[in-house]
Design an enzyme around this catalytic site. Sequence first.
Site, short mmCIF file in Angstrom:
data_model
loop_
_atom_site.label_atom_id
_atom_site.label_comp_id
_atom_site.label_asym_id
_atom_site.label_seq_id
_atom_site.Cartn_x
_atom_site.Cartn_y
_atom_site.Cartn_z
N CYS A 123 -20.67 -13.56 3.38
CA CYS A 123 -19.58 -13.93 4.28
C CYS A 123 -18.74 -15.07 3.66
O CYS A 123 -18.11 -14.86 2.64
CB CYS A 123 -20.12 -14.25 5.65
SG CYS A 123 -18.86 -14.04 6.92
N HIS B 270 -23.75 -10.79 7.43
CA HIS B 270 -24.84 -11.78 7.44
C HIS B 270 -26.19 -11.09 7.39
O HIS B 270 -26.77 -10.80 8.44
CB HIS B 270 -24.75 -12.62 8.73
CG HIS B 270 -23.65 -13.61 8.74
ND1 HIS B 270 -23.84 -14.93 8.43
CD2 HIS B 270 -22.34 -13.47 9.00
CE1 HIS B 270 -22.69 -15.58 8.51
NE2 HIS B 270 -21.76 -14.70 8.85
N GLU C 141 -28.95 -12.33 6.80
CA GLU C 141 -30.02 -13.26 7.20
C GLU C 141 -30.21 -13.30 8.71
O GLU C 141 -31.13 -13.95 9.19
CB GLU C 141 -29.73 -14.66 6.65
CG GLU C 141 -28.70 -15.49 7.41
CD GLU C 141 -27.24 -15.04 7.22
OE1 GLU C 141 -27.01 -14.00 6.58
OE2 GLU C 141 -26.35 -15.74 7.73
N1 LIG Z 1 -19.26 -15.94 9.17
C1 LIG Z 1 -18.55 -16.44 8.19
O1 LIG Z 1 -19.07 -16.91 7.16
C2 LIG Z 1 -17.08 -16.49 8.44
C3 LIG Z 1 -16.24 -16.84 7.24
C4 LIG Z 1 -15.03 -17.60 7.68
N2 LIG Z 1 -14.22 -16.80 8.57
C5 LIG Z 1 -14.21 -18.05 6.47
O2 LIG Z 1 -13.14 -17.60 6.29
O3 LIG Z 1 -14.66 -18.86 5.72
#
Ligand SMILES: NC(=O)CC[C@H](N)C(=O)O
Length: 192
Positions: free
Chosen positions: A79, A170, A172
């Site tokens: 992410c 994610h 995890e």
């Molecule tokens: N769940 C997340 O890690 C979101 C990432 C976040 N929207 C970003 O742009 O950094």
Amino acid sequence: MIKIGVLALQGAVAEHIRSIELAGAQGVVIKRTEQLQDIQGIIIPGGESTTIGKLMRTYGFIDALHQFSAENKPIFGTCAGLIVIAKEITGQPEAHLGLMDITVARNAFGRQRESFETDLPIKGIDEKVRAVFIRAPLIEKVGPNVEVLSTYNGQIVAAQQGHLLAASFHPELTDDYRLHRYFLDMVKARQA
Ligand SMILES: NC(=O)CC[C@H](N)C(=O)O
């Protein structure tokens, strides 16, 4: 035992430690660059990429992780962590680590779908993996050395380039630690 670090500047750290230990490695909370000497691979967690990037600059992790990567030690970005390792971030003038030959779009799933779960087929893993997406980024473009591991509605959500692994979601946040085991296997393949 193999030691895998989780970069602990901001974001989902404890959950990654738990998943990496379920996968069969020792998890290490990484707060200082000197600790990188003791680990064979590192996970950059989800959170807020702008914040993680800023803290990485403050604490010397940009140079230290460039060195880590140059030694062919695996890095797994999930992410926000995926955004942090990307070479290009759409609409932003600068990358953070700029390691992986991918272009990413932040918060790419729009409002209604800000957070959702789905079962994803992932190359190299037998059965579908439960994936939790939270304000997730998308991989818009990949370079010639990048292998696409998973797509959702035709959009790239997981990829690998040699020792670099990236996922939009994610892994995890579920009890399914197979993607962590996949990463651990990448680390093991580079030992010995
Ligand atoms: N769940 C997340 O890690 C979101 C990432 C976040 N929207 C970003 O742009 O950094």
